[in-house]
Design an enzyme around this catalytic site. Structure first.
Site, PDB file in Angstrom:
ATOM      1  N   TYR A  63      -0.092   6.770   3.568  1.00 36.11           N
ATOM      2  CA  TYR A  63      -0.040   5.729   4.607  1.00 36.11           C
ATOM      3  C   TYR A  63      -0.293   4.355   3.983  1.00 36.11           C
ATOM      4  O   TYR A  63       0.441   3.393   4.262  1.00 36.11           O
ATOM      5  CB  TYR A  63      -1.091   6.041   5.676  1.00 36.11           C
ATOM      6  CG  TYR A  63      -1.087   5.125   6.880  1.00 36.11           C
ATOM      7  CD1 TYR A  63      -0.155   5.277   7.910  1.00 36.11           C
ATOM      8  CD2 TYR A  63      -2.044   4.116   7.014  1.00 36.11           C
ATOM      9  CE1 TYR A  63      -0.172   4.447   9.026  1.00 36.11           C
ATOM     10  CE2 TYR A  63      -2.072   3.291   8.127  1.00 36.11           C
ATOM     11  CZ  TYR A  63      -1.136   3.462   9.133  1.00 36.11           C
ATOM     12  OH  TYR A  63      -1.167   2.634  10.233  1.00 36.11           O
ATOM     13  N   SER A 108      -0.379  -2.472   8.268  1.00 37.50           N
ATOM     14  CA  SER A 108      -1.747  -2.056   8.590  1.00 37.50           C
ATOM     15  C   SER A 108      -2.673  -2.697   7.568  1.00 37.50           C
ATOM     16  O   SER A 108      -2.268  -2.919   6.415  1.00 37.50           O
ATOM     17  CB  SER A 108      -1.884  -0.539   8.506  1.00 37.50           C
ATOM     18  OG  SER A 108      -3.261  -0.174   8.449  1.00 37.50           O
ATOM     19  N   LYS A 120       2.358   1.243   3.903  1.00 38.05           N
ATOM     20  CA  LYS A 120       2.062  -0.043   4.552  1.00 38.05           C
ATOM     21  C   LYS A 120       2.014  -1.182   3.540  1.00 38.05           C
ATOM     22  O   LYS A 120       2.413  -2.310   3.850  1.00 38.05           O
ATOM     23  CB  LYS A 120       0.758   0.061   5.342  1.00 38.05           C
ATOM     24  CG  LYS A 120       0.842   1.027   6.535  1.00 38.05           C
ATOM     25  CD  LYS A 120       1.950   0.641   7.514  1.00 38.05           C
ATOM     26  CE  LYS A 120       1.883   1.436   8.817  1.00 38.05           C
ATOM     27  NZ  LYS A 120       2.946   1.051   9.769  1.00 38.05           N
ATOM     28  N   ALA A 136       0.139   3.399   0.911  1.00 42.97           N
ATOM     29  CA  ALA A 136       1.274   3.018   0.060  1.00 42.97           C
ATOM     30  C   ALA A 136       2.453   2.552   0.912  1.00 42.97           C
ATOM     31  O   ALA A 136       3.101   1.542   0.603  1.00 42.97           O
ATOM     32  CB  ALA A 136       1.695   4.199  -0.813  1.00 42.97           C
ATOM     33  N   VAL A 161      14.050   6.649  13.752  1.00 45.30           N
ATOM     34  CA  VAL A 161      14.241   5.459  12.911  1.00 45.30           C
ATOM     35  C   VAL A 161      14.379   5.781  11.421  1.00 45.30           C
ATOM     36  O   VAL A 161      14.616   4.884  10.622  1.00 45.30           O
ATOM     37  CB  VAL A 161      13.098   4.433  13.107  1.00 45.30           C
ATOM     38  CG1 VAL A 161      13.131   3.836  14.503  1.00 45.30           C
ATOM     39  CG2 VAL A 161      11.738   5.047  12.794  1.00 45.30           C
TER      40      VAL A 161
HETATM   41  N1  LIG Z   1      -3.482   2.216  16.012  1.00 43.08           N
HETATM   42  C1  LIG Z   1      -3.952   1.665  14.919  1.00 43.08           C
HETATM   43  O1  LIG Z   1      -5.162   1.655  14.657  1.00 43.08           O
HETATM   44  C2  LIG Z   1      -3.013   0.991  13.959  1.00 43.08           C
HETATM   45  C3  LIG Z   1      -3.574   0.174  12.981  1.00 43.08           C
HETATM   46  C4  LIG Z   1      -2.730  -0.454  12.076  1.00 43.08           C
HETATM   47  C5  LIG Z   1      -1.367  -0.265  12.154  1.00 43.08           C
HETATM   48  N2  LIG Z   1      -0.857   0.543  13.105  1.00 43.08           N
HETATM   49  C6  LIG Z   1       0.592   0.715  13.125  1.00 43.08           C
HETATM   50  O2  LIG Z   1       1.086   0.322  14.389  1.00 43.08           O
HETATM   51  C7  LIG Z   1       2.296   1.031  14.663  1.00 43.08           C
HETATM   52  C8  LIG Z   1       2.181   1.664  16.047  1.00 43.08           C
HETATM   53  O3  LIG Z   1       1.091   2.557  16.041  1.00 43.08           O
HETATM   54  P1  LIG Z   1       0.340   3.016  17.370  1.00 43.08           P
HETATM   55  O4  LIG Z   1      -1.095   3.056  17.043  1.00 43.08           O
HETATM   56  O5  LIG Z   1       0.827   2.234  18.519  1.00 43.08           O
HETATM   57  O6  LIG Z   1       0.847   4.541  17.425  1.00 43.08           O
HETATM   58  P2  LIG Z   1       1.438   5.449  18.604  1.00 43.08           P
HETATM   59  O7  LIG Z   1       1.425   6.821  18.072  1.00 43.08           O
HETATM   60  O8  LIG Z   1       0.755   5.147  19.883  1.00 43.08           O
HETATM   61  O9  LIG Z   1       2.942   4.924  18.711  1.00 43.08           O
HETATM   62  C9  LIG Z   1       3.887   5.156  17.684  1.00 43.08           C
HETATM   63  C10 LIG Z   1       5.254   5.342  18.307  1.00 43.08           C
HETATM   64  O10 LIG Z   1       6.213   5.487  17.240  1.00 43.08           O
HETATM   65  C11 LIG Z   1       7.107   6.519  17.616  1.00 43.08           C
HETATM   66  N3  LIG Z   1       7.708   7.118  16.424  1.00 43.08           N
HETATM   67  C12 LIG Z   1       7.072   7.801  15.437  1.00 43.08           C
HETATM   68  N4  LIG Z   1       7.955   8.253  14.540  1.00 43.08           N
HETATM   69  C13 LIG Z   1       9.187   7.854  14.969  1.00 43.08           C
HETATM   70  C14 LIG Z   1      10.509   8.027  14.466  1.00 43.08           C
HETATM   71  N5  LIG Z   1      10.743   8.709  13.336  1.00 43.08           N
HETATM   72  N6  LIG Z   1      11.531   7.470  15.147  1.00 43.08           N
HETATM   73  C15 LIG Z   1      11.314   6.787  16.289  1.00 43.08           C
HETATM   74  N7  LIG Z   1      10.078   6.602  16.825  1.00 43.08           N
HETATM   75  C16 LIG Z   1       9.023   7.129  16.166  1.00 43.08           C
HETATM   76  C17 LIG Z   1       6.265   7.521  18.386  1.00 43.08           C
HETATM   77  O11 LIG Z   1       7.064   8.379  19.195  1.00 43.08           O
HETATM   78  C18 LIG Z   1       5.347   6.601  19.182  1.00 43.08           C
HETATM   79  O12 LIG Z   1       5.897   6.279  20.445  1.00 43.08           O
HETATM   80  C19 LIG Z   1       2.446   2.060  13.541  1.00 43.08           C
HETATM   81  O13 LIG Z   1       3.360   1.555  12.578  1.00 43.08           O
HETATM   82  C20 LIG Z   1       1.057   2.133  12.958  1.00 43.08           C
HETATM   83  O14 LIG Z   1       1.049   2.527  11.611  1.00 43.08           O
HETATM   84  C21 LIG Z   1      -1.647   1.169  14.018  1.00 43.08           C
END
Ligand SMILES: NC(=O)c1ccc[n+]([C@@H]2O[C@H](COP(=O)([O-])OP(=O)(O)OC[C@H]3O[C@@H](n4cnc5c(N)ncnc54)[C@H](O)[C@@H]3O)[C@@H](O)[C@H]2O)c1
Length: 243
Positions: free
Chosen positions: A149, A136, A153, A151, A58
């Site tokens: 991170y 986030s 978000k 910044a 992406v």
């Molecule tokens: N888990 C948490 O506590 C949490 C909290 C707040 C926000 N988030 C946000 O939620 C979103 C999902 O996180 P998650 O916890 O499900 O993580 P995760 O690691 O389980 O899933 C993230 C997915 O994004 C994909 N990805 C990463 N870089 C990519 C790229 N350059 N191109 C295409 N795909 C890519 C990965 O392959 C993975 O499948 C993220 O944006 C994360 O910052 C997560």
């Protein structure tokens, strides 16, 4: 079946929150395109859900443009975009190299601009669209060793508000979700000490589960449930932040 007849594109769909949103959207009848850089896992989930899979990084401008324009051409429309792909690394500011900073901004912020930039013209032409950006709560409160991170978000939240103002008059609603800690591979890698301390400071006393975030993404994409949300940041966060 709140998303019946809607074409939805979900990034980061191979794992965690993105995969939970994909499952929830499939259950609501959406015509789904799942996007991730992890080819095997995104194809596996797509097969299970009867969705299409696309292996795309992406952060790539040309590849994301081809992806979005291709989906719009093939499906005739693109109704919902969920920007969920993201990475998380922990590095103290005084040790952070420029490549680590740039990579975080590329994956967690620039990608949101790219996908929204390419999808918005299709949504404006249709007079209907929904963009759901997964930010986030760290974009609101900041976190130690997480300047990059936090910044990125915070940037997603600001981008969401500005895009919402521009696009709402065209029937396109842009909003964000700012989850608190959620049990996914992204946080599983953090230290046990951090997880214990973090859990203890949450009013709810526990991390969320991906399937507890997905219904908020359904709400924001739904009609009439999501109709009045414009530039908002919703916080399913176990009470971590109360704006
Ligand atoms: N888990 C948490 O506590 C949490 C909290 C707040 C926000 N988030 C946000 O939620 C979103 C999902 O996180 P998650 O916890 O499900 O993580 P995760 O690691 O389980 O899933 C993230 C997915 O994004 C994909 N990805 C990463 N870089 C990519 C790229 N350059 N191109 C295409 N795909 C890519 C990965 O392959 C993975 O499948 C993220 O944006 C994360 O910052 C997560």
């Amino acid at each position: 079946m709140q998303l019946q007849g809607r074409t939805a594109l979900v990034t980061g769909a191979a794992s965690g929150i993105g995969a939970a949103i994909a499952r929830a959207y499939a259950a609501e009848g959406a015509d789904l395109v799942l996007v991730d850089r992890d080819a095997a896992r995104v194809q596996g989930l797509a097969t299970e859900l009867g969705a299409q899979a696309r292996t795309v990084d992406v952060t790539h401008a040309d590849a994301t443009r081809q992806l979005v324009d291709g989906v719009a051409a093939e499906h005739g429309r693109i109704d919902v975009l969920v920007n969920c792909a993201g990475i998380l690394t922990e590095v103290p500011l005084v040790e952070m190299d420029v490549e680590t900073w740039d990579r975080m901004i590329d994956v967690d912020l620039r990608s949101v601009f790219l996908l929204t930039r390419w999808a918005a013209p299709h949504m404006v032409r249709q007079g209907w669209g929904r963009v759901v950006n997964v930010a986030s709560q760290l974009g609101l409160k900041g976190g130690e060793s997480l300047t990059h991170y936090s910044a990125a978000k915070a940037g997603v939240i600001g981008f969401t508000k500005a895009a919402a103002r521009e696009l709402a008059p065209h029937g396109v609603l842009v909003n964000a979700i700012a989850p608190g800690p959620v049990s996914t591979p992204l946080v599983d890698g953090l230290s046990e000490d951090w997880k214990r301390a973090k859990q203890a400071e949450l009013p709810l006393g526990r991390f969320g589960l991906p399937e507890e975030i997905a219904p908020t993404a359904v709400l924001l994409a739904s009609d009439p449930g999501g109709n009045l949300y414009v530039g908002q940041t919703l916080g399913p966060n176990s009470g971590d932040v109360m704006p």
